[in-house]
Design a protein around this motif. Structure first.
Motif, PDB file in Angstrom:
ATOM      1  N   ALA A  28       0.856  -1.191   0.000  1.00 26.72           N
ATOM      2  CA  ALA A  28       0.000   0.000   0.000  1.00 26.72           C
ATOM      3  C   ALA A  28       0.888   1.236   0.000  1.00 26.72           C
ATOM      4  O   ALA A  28       1.907   1.282   0.682  1.00 26.72           O
ATOM      5  CB  ALA A  28      -0.902   0.005   1.217  1.00 26.72           C
ATOM      6  N   GLU A  32      -4.722   4.865  -0.119  1.00 20.61           N
ATOM      7  CA  GLU A  32      -5.689   4.255  -1.027  1.00 20.61           C
ATOM      8  C   GLU A  32      -5.075   3.662  -2.289  1.00 20.61           C
ATOM      9  O   GLU A  32      -5.796   3.164  -3.144  1.00 20.61           O
ATOM     10  CB  GLU A  32      -6.761   5.279  -1.415  1.00 20.61           C
ATOM     11  CG  GLU A  32      -7.622   5.680  -0.243  1.00 20.61           C
ATOM     12  CD  GLU A  32      -8.806   6.517  -0.685  1.00 20.61           C
ATOM     13  OE1 GLU A  32      -8.945   6.789  -1.887  1.00 20.61           O
ATOM     14  OE2 GLU A  32      -9.580   6.907   0.182  1.00 20.61           O
ATOM     15  N   GLU A  34      -2.792   0.774  -4.038  1.00 19.65           N
ATOM     16  CA  GLU A  34      -2.175  -0.537  -3.864  1.00 19.65           C
ATOM     17  C   GLU A  34      -1.414  -0.884  -5.131  1.00 19.65           C
ATOM     18  O   GLU A  34      -1.878  -0.606  -6.236  1.00 19.65           O
ATOM     19  CB  GLU A  34      -3.224  -1.628  -3.638  1.00 19.65           C
ATOM     20  CG  GLU A  34      -3.817  -1.665  -2.284  1.00 19.65           C
ATOM     21  CD  GLU A  34      -4.698  -2.895  -2.089  1.00 19.65           C
ATOM     22  OE1 GLU A  34      -5.052  -3.567  -3.069  1.00 19.65           O
ATOM     23  OE2 GLU A  34      -5.037  -3.171  -0.938  1.00 19.65           O
TER      24      GLU A  34
END
Length: 90
Positions: A28, A32, A34
Motif C-alpha cells: 500500500a 488508497e 495498492e
C-alpha cells in the motif's frame, strides 16, 4: 531494500491446477493506492496499480520505483501510465 521484500506472497493457481503466477505481492502506498507485483518462475511478469476507480497493468519496467525509497503518488501514477499494458475503470 525493495519495498516488496516484506510483502506476503500469495500463490495463484488456475482451475486446471497449473500455476498462472508463482507469486503476487501487494504493498500500500499513500493509503488508497495498492501496487501488486506478479512473478512467474522467479521473473517479474507485470505490476498492477489499483486506486478506488482505476486499475493499471504495467510492464516490469516500473520495478525501479520500488527500490527502498519514498515514492510520490504522482510519480507512481505517471510511470504506470507511461508503461501501461491495460487501463481499466472499475
Amino acid at each position: 531494500m525493495n519495498l516488496f521484500s516484506e510483502a506476503k506472497a500469495v500463490n495463484h493457481i488456475d482451475l486446471d491446477g497449473v500455476t498462472i503466477f508463482t507469486t503476487e505481492r501487494t504493498i500500500a502506498i499513500d493509503g488508497e493506492i495498492e501496487v501488486s507485483r506478479f512473478e512467474h518462475e522467479g521473473e517479474i511478469e507485470q505490476f498492477v496499480l489499483r486506486i478506488p476507480t482505476l486499475e493499471i497493468e504495467a510492464t516490469p519496467a516500473v520495478a525501479h520505483l520500488f527500490d527502498g525509497r519514498y515514492i510520490a503518488a504522482s510519480e507512481l501514477l505517471n510511470t504506470f501510465i507511461a508503461n501501461s499494458t491495460s487501463i481499466d475503470y472499475v
